[in-house]
Design a protein around this motif. Structure first.
Motif, mmCIF file in Angstrom:
data_model
loop_
_atom_site.group_PDB
_atom_site.id
_atom_site.type_symbol
_atom_site.label_atom_id
_atom_site.label_comp_id
_atom_site.label_asym_id
_atom_site.label_seq_id
_atom_site.Cartn_x
_atom_site.Cartn_y
_atom_site.Cartn_z
ATOM 1 N N LEU A 46 -12.875 -3.116 -0.987
ATOM 2 C CA LEU A 46 -11.922 -2.642 0.021
ATOM 3 C C LEU A 46 -10.531 -2.440 -0.544
ATOM 4 N N LEU A 47 -10.188 -3.163 -1.586
ATOM 5 C CA LEU A 47 -8.896 -2.942 -2.225
ATOM 6 C C LEU A 47 -8.801 -1.552 -2.844
ATOM 7 N N GLU A 48 -9.947 -0.943 -3.109
ATOM 8 C CA GLU A 48 -9.992 0.399 -3.701
ATOM 9 C C GLU A 48 -10.407 1.463 -2.696
ATOM 10 N N THR A 49 -10.551 1.075 -1.427
ATOM 11 C CA THR A 49 -11.036 2.005 -0.406
ATOM 12 C C THR A 49 -9.924 2.383 0.552
ATOM 13 N N ARG A 50 -9.847 3.638 0.889
ATOM 14 C CA ARG A 50 -8.849 4.113 1.843
ATOM 15 C C ARG A 50 -9.505 4.409 3.193
ATOM 16 N N ASN A 51 -8.664 4.565 4.202
ATOM 17 C CA ASN A 51 -9.094 5.029 5.522
ATOM 18 C C ASN A 51 -9.991 4.052 6.270
ATOM 19 N N ILE A 52 -9.799 2.755 6.022
ATOM 20 C CA ILE A 52 -10.439 1.740 6.859
ATOM 21 C C ILE A 52 -9.424 1.333 7.917
ATOM 22 N N ASP A 53 -9.798 1.495 9.183
ATOM 23 C CA ASP A 53 -8.859 1.285 10.284
ATOM 24 C C ASP A 53 -8.988 -0.092 10.921
ATOM 25 N N LEU A 54 -10.183 -0.663 10.887
ATOM 26 C CA LEU A 54 -10.438 -1.899 11.637
ATOM 27 C C LEU A 54 -11.399 -2.789 10.862
ATOM 28 N N LEU A 55 -10.998 -4.041 10.674
ATOM 29 C CA LEU A 55 -11.811 -5.008 9.939
ATOM 30 C C LEU A 55 -12.184 -6.162 10.857
ATOM 31 N N PHE A 56 -13.492 -6.392 11.016
ATOM 32 C CA PHE A 56 -13.998 -7.576 11.711
ATOM 33 C C PHE A 56 -14.324 -8.610 10.636
ATOM 34 N N LEU A 57 -13.669 -9.755 10.704
ATOM 35 C CA LEU A 57 -13.673 -10.678 9.568
ATOM 36 C C LEU A 57 -13.974 -12.109 10.006
ATOM 37 N N ASP A 58 -15.062 -12.645 9.500
ATOM 38 C CA ASP A 58 -15.384 -14.055 9.745
ATOM 39 C C ASP A 58 -14.400 -14.930 8.969
ATOM 40 N N ILE A 59 -14.091 -16.104 9.490
ATOM 41 C CA ILE A 59 -13.131 -16.975 8.821
ATOM 42 C C ILE A 59 -13.813 -17.975 7.901
ATOM 43 N N ASN A 60 -14.808 -18.667 8.419
ATOM 44 C CA ASN A 60 -15.427 -19.759 7.660
ATOM 45 C C ASN A 60 -16.577 -19.224 6.804
ATOM 46 N N MET A 61 -16.237 -18.830 5.551
ATOM 47 C CA MET A 61 -17.238 -18.301 4.622
ATOM 48 C C MET A 61 -17.146 -19.042 3.297
ATOM 49 N N PRO A 62 -18.262 -19.172 2.581
ATOM 50 C CA PRO A 62 -18.215 -19.837 1.276
ATOM 51 C C PRO A 62 -17.498 -18.990 0.239
ATOM 52 N N GLU A 63 -16.980 -19.623 -0.781
ATOM 53 C CA GLU A 63 -16.324 -18.989 -1.937
ATOM 54 C C GLU A 63 -14.941 -18.430 -1.602
ATOM 55 N N LEU A 64 -14.837 -17.681 -0.507
ATOM 56 C CA LEU A 64 -13.555 -17.082 -0.149
ATOM 57 C C LEU A 64 -13.477 -17.028 1.380
ATOM 58 N N SER A 65 -12.451 -17.667 1.940
ATOM 59 C CA SER A 65 -12.345 -17.699 3.402
ATOM 60 C C SER A 65 -11.819 -16.371 3.936
ATOM 61 N N GLY A 66 -12.077 -16.153 5.220
ATOM 62 C CA GLY A 66 -11.565 -14.954 5.854
ATOM 63 C C GLY A 66 -10.053 -14.887 5.842
ATOM 64 N N LEU A 67 -9.398 -16.043 5.930
ATOM 65 C CA LEU A 67 -7.937 -16.067 5.889
ATOM 66 C C LEU A 67 -7.422 -15.571 4.540
ATOM 67 N N GLN A 68 -8.107 -15.937 3.464
ATOM 68 C CA GLN A 68 -7.717 -15.467 2.134
ATOM 69 C C GLN A 68 -7.952 -13.966 1.991
ATOM 70 N N VAL A 69 -9.068 -13.491 2.511
ATOM 71 C CA VAL A 69 -9.359 -12.055 2.465
ATOM 72 C C VAL A 69 -8.307 -11.283 3.246
ATOM 73 N N ALA A 70 -7.966 -11.784 4.434
ATOM 74 C CA ALA A 70 -6.975 -11.111 5.278
ATOM 75 C C ALA A 70 -5.611 -11.058 4.612
ATOM 76 N N GLU A 71 -5.237 -12.128 3.935
ATOM 77 C CA GLU A 71 -3.944 -12.157 3.254
ATOM 78 C C GLU A 71 -3.863 -11.053 2.204
ATOM 79 N N SER A 72 -4.984 -10.784 1.540
ATOM 80 C CA SER A 72 -5.008 -9.753 0.495
ATOM 81 C C SER A 72 -5.073 -8.337 1.063
#
Length: 244
Positions: A46-72
């Motif tokens: 997703l860091l290399e993808t354009r034109n994504i308007d809406l992200l549905f993101l789980d928070i409690n995930m192994p390896e990388l939390s949704g909060l960390q993904v959202a921050e990036s």
């Protein structure tokens, strides 16, 4: 369907993904671009993808939390909706500029209520996007639209219920909020919100003294926590001797 909102789902639970996919299919304005069960893979793509308007993101995930993904991704994807089984995460969700959160199991009515506000917001902006580098704006004169080149906007300043767009030799006042302007410009790396009342174009920065940014004949203020991203940008581009 033209002008659909492109959606991505990130959740380590495939069953949860399937529910969201079914809900998205119920809303004609939405289109599912891709889903991921691995947050690391999702982030790298997703860091290399354009034109994504809406992200549905789980928070409690192994390896990388949704909060960390959202921050990036918060400066790349305008609308982030957390999907979580734990309401305690709600406050943290808004800390990373998530628009909403949905509690699992996700009910279709709740889903539609949340996405409807996002759909309406995307349709009612008073800035009309032409291309990646310019916009038409309503400047107050009835029936008139004025084209503004993004690269010519030196900074944006809040003015109660309006914002002022300052160009090198012009100023336009439009009826929008700073939050709306931040969402419009957040995908462009040239623009930084550095204060509750200022968004600046880094290309016009001449100097920084304390919390004052000099932008040619103009100046803007910085304040916490808004200035953090800009200060990070500055630190990465400041020449310092590595000698001890």
């Amino acid at each position: 369907m033209k002008n659909q909102i492109n959606c991505v789902i990130i959740d380590d639970d495939q069953f949860a993904i399937d529910i969201l996919r079914d809900h998205i299919l119920e809303v004609p304005a939405l289109s599912l671009y891709k889903s991921y069960t691995n947050p690391i893979t999702a982030l790298s793509e997703l860091l290399e993808t354009r034109n994504i308007d809406l992200l549905f993101l789980d928070i409690n995930m192994p390896e990388l939390s949704g909060l960390q993904v959202a921050e990036s991704l918060k400066h790349k994807i305008k609308n982030i909706v957390f999907t979580t089984a734990h309401s305690k995460y709600a406050i943290k969700a808004f800390d990373v500029q998530a628009r909403h959160y949905l509690l699992k199991p996700i009910d279709l009515n709740n889903f539609i209520e949340v996405v409807s506000s996002i759909i309406i917001s995307s349709k009612t902006s008073k800035l009309t996007n032409i291309d990646d580098e310019s916009y038409f704006i309503h400047t107050g004169e009835r029936g008139k639209l004025t084209r503004v080149q993004k690269k010519e906007i030196v900074y944006i300043q809040a003015a109660i219920n309006y914002v002022d767009l300052f160009l090198q030799n012009k100023r336009y006042t439009i009826y929008m909020t700073m939050k709306e302007m931040e969402l419009v410009f957040e995908s462009d790396p040239r623009y930084f919100r550095v204060h509750k009342s200022y968004i600046i174009n880094r290309d016009f920065v001449d100097s920084i003294t304390g919390n004052i940014i000099k932008l040619g004949d103009y100046q803007a203020l910085m304040s916490s926590p808004y200035k953090n991203e800009f200060m990070k940008y500055l630190s990465e581009r400041t020449l310092l001797s590595k000698r001890l």
